[in-house]
Write a protein that holds these residues in place. Structure first.
Motif, PDB file in Angstrom:
ATOM      1  N   ILE A   1      38.041  36.102  40.232  1.00 44.29           N
ATOM      2  CA  ILE A   1      37.255  35.028  39.678  1.00 44.29           C
ATOM      3  C   ILE A   1      36.474  34.512  40.806  1.00 44.29           C
ATOM      4  O   ILE A   1      35.226  33.797  40.664  1.00 44.29           O
ATOM      5  CB  ILE A   1      38.244  33.964  39.127  1.00 44.29           C
ATOM      6  N   GLY A   2      36.854  34.467  41.979  1.00 50.98           N
ATOM      7  CA  GLY A   2      35.838  34.053  43.050  1.00 50.98           C
ATOM      8  C   GLY A   2      34.781  34.593  43.309  1.00 50.98           C
ATOM      9  O   GLY A   2      33.573  34.124  43.790  1.00 50.98           O
ATOM     10  N   THR A   3      34.779  35.941  42.956  1.00 54.95           N
ATOM     11  CA  THR A   3      33.543  36.666  42.751  1.00 54.95           C
ATOM     12  C   THR A   3      32.520  36.590  41.593  1.00 54.95           C
ATOM     13  O   THR A   3      31.469  37.091  41.724  1.00 54.95           O
ATOM     14  CB  THR A   3      33.775  38.321  43.040  1.00 54.95           C
ATOM     15  N   GLY A   4      32.989  35.824  40.874  1.00 59.95           N
ATOM     16  CA  GLY A   4      32.354  35.648  39.331  1.00 59.95           C
ATOM     17  C   GLY A   4      32.892  36.500  38.154  1.00 59.95           C
ATOM     18  O   GLY A   4      31.965  36.969  37.306  1.00 59.95           O
TER      19      GLY A   4
ATOM     20  N   LEU B   1      33.849  34.780  48.355  1.00 62.59           N
ATOM     21  CA  LEU B   1      33.298  33.628  47.565  1.00 62.59           C
ATOM     22  C   LEU B   1      31.738  33.415  47.672  1.00 62.59           C
ATOM     23  O   LEU B   1      31.210  33.024  46.731  1.00 62.59           O
ATOM     24  CB  LEU B   1      33.767  32.308  48.184  1.00 62.59           C
TER      25      LEU B   1
ATOM     26  N   GLY C   1      30.295  35.312  44.603  1.00 65.49           N
ATOM     27  CA  GLY C   1      30.484  34.667  43.689  1.00 65.49           C
ATOM     28  C   GLY C   1      29.228  33.319  43.634  1.00 65.49           C
ATOM     29  O   GLY C   1      28.709  33.091  42.529  1.00 65.49           O
ATOM     30  N   SER C   2      28.832  32.985  44.776  1.00 62.27           N
ATOM     31  CA  SER C   2      28.000  31.880  44.724  1.00 62.27           C
ATOM     32  C   SER C   2      26.602  32.281  44.408  1.00 62.27           C
ATOM     33  O   SER C   2      25.826  31.890  43.499  1.00 62.27           O
ATOM     34  CB  SER C   2      28.006  31.303  46.042  1.00 62.27           C
TER      35      SER C   2
ATOM     36  N   LYS D   1      25.290  36.566  44.749  1.00 61.98           N
ATOM     37  CA  LYS D   1      25.601  38.066  44.989  1.00 61.98           C
ATOM     38  C   LYS D   1      24.306  38.774  45.741  1.00 61.98           C
ATOM     39  O   LYS D   1      24.375  39.202  46.602  1.00 61.98           O
ATOM     40  CB  LYS D   1      25.878  38.912  43.685  1.00 61.98           C
TER      41      LYS D   1
ATOM     42  N   GLU E   1      33.529  43.165  47.047  1.00 57.52           N
ATOM     43  CA  GLU E   1      33.626  42.965  45.521  1.00 57.52           C
ATOM     44  C   GLU E   1      34.924  43.716  45.190  1.00 57.52           C
ATOM     45  O   GLU E   1      35.897  43.271  44.425  1.00 57.52           O
ATOM     46  CB  GLU E   1      32.609  43.095  44.769  1.00 57.52           C
TER      47      GLU E   1
ATOM     48  N   THR F   1      39.570  27.022  40.600  1.00 56.69           N
ATOM     49  CA  THR F   1      38.633  28.083  40.654  1.00 56.69           C
ATOM     50  C   THR F   1      37.626  28.122  39.557  1.00 56.69           C
ATOM     51  O   THR F   1      38.142  28.157  38.501  1.00 56.69           O
ATOM     52  CB  THR F   1      39.627  29.215  40.962  1.00 56.69           C
TER      53      THR F   1
ATOM     54  N   GLY G   1      32.395  31.409  39.889  1.00 56.17           N
ATOM     55  CA  GLY G   1      32.355  32.219  41.202  1.00 56.17           C
ATOM     56  C   GLY G   1      32.031  31.273  42.295  1.00 56.17           C
ATOM     57  O   GLY G   1      31.272  30.056  41.828  1.00 56.17           O
TER      58      GLY G   1
END
Length: 306
Positions: free
Chosen positions: A41-44, A181, A184-185, A187, A201, A247, A251
């Motif tokens: 989920i941190g990667t979106g 992270l 997620g912010s 890519k 990822e 969280t 992301g």
């Protein structure tokens, strides 16, 4: 605050050792899944397959156990099975460009079916008591009388705490966690910075699969059996705990401590509601409201941050 509320309302029911033992039993496997899926989920992204991967990995290991494989190797096979599923998810999402929802939905179906195929659709029972191989259960609860700690004492709290600290350091204090992270912010900006976004990822999904398998071990350690065609719904509890713990589903933001708190909020509500007469369908309704509220607060926080 939730525990205090339940204690005040039903002190004769909630304030019992068995209550907190039940909370521990219900929280272990969900918490392990939640730790892993925090990285995804941190990667979106999202991982809908962790519930069925947990049971499938346990069924694979349990089937080999019945064929005579030593328990130490069985546990290793379970963990490797989860990591392989995670690798497959990661490659589909990061390398092939499939939407995470669709990729992990497909893996969820595959792992559920594979568990039934491998086990021959039968329930797998893991060793109990003094049986050979039952030693692994001691990592999660005391199964024998006569020791320093009482029987059914949830020793898994210690294991969960140690693993949570290690993964929190990885997520927030290492370049691996920071890169995950960062994906997620933004890519594309991460990729342009020279970071191998496919690698990191994919690694996030490997973490998710590995911890799903660890959740499978925790599950069979506490409940002693693994049944085919189960596991659906476990992922919802884990994802809800992650989101309630802070969280962001978009992301870029996530903490393991928040995830653990979120999981125990969900678990305490699930265990405590029946004591005050709240039936299961009302529990789902209230939990859904809490989840929507948590996501809405995340949306508001992100708007304020812009």
């Amino acid at each position: 605050m939730i525990c205090v509320a339940f204690s005040v309302i039903t002190p004769d029911k909630f304030l019992q050792i068995t209550t907190f033992t039940n909370i521990a039993k219900s929280a272990y496997y969900v918490a392990f899944m939640a730790i892993g899926v925090t990285f995804v989920i941190g990667t979106g992204g999202i991982d809908l397959s962790i519930g069925t991967i947990a049971i499938c990995a346990a069924l694979i290991g349990g089937t080999l156990m019945e064929k005579g494989l030593p328990m130490g190797l069985v546990l290793l096979v379970i963990l490797l099975s989860g990591a392989v599923f995670g690798l497959i998810n990661g490659l589909m999402v990061a390398k092939m460009g499939l939407p995470a929802f669709i990729a992990t939905l497909g893996t969820m179906m595959m792992s559920r079916g594979l568990g039934s195929i491998v086990s021959g659709t039968k329930t797998i029972s893991f060793p109990q008591g003094d049986s050979a191989g039952a030693w692994f259960r001691e990592f999660f609860m005391i199964t024998k009388d006569g020791g320093i700690l009482p029987k059914n004492f949830p020793t898994g709290f210690v294991l969960l705490a140690v693993i949570a600290v290690i993964m929190a350091l990885i997520l927030n204090k290492t370049k691996t966690g920071r890169y995950i992270l960062s994906i997620g912010s933004n890519k594309e900006a991460t990729r342009l910075s020279g970071i191998n976004v496919v690698k990191y990822e994919t690694l996030a999904y490997v973490f998710s699969g590995f911890f799903a398998a660890l959740a499978g071990i925790a599950y069979v350690a506490v409940f002693t059996t693994a049944q085919p065609n189960t596991g659906n719904g476990f992922e919802l509890d884990a994802i809800a705990g992650v989101v309630i713990g802070g969280t962001s589903l978009a992301g870029g933001v996530g903490t393991i401590l928040g995830t653990i708190v979120g999981v125990f909020i969900m678990t305490v509500l699930k265990i405590g509601f029946p004591y005050i007469g709240v039936q299961s369908h009302y529990q789902l309704f209230i939990t859904g409201i809490i989840l929507i509220f948590a996501v809405y607060m995340d949306v508001l926080n992100r708007k304020r941050g812009k």
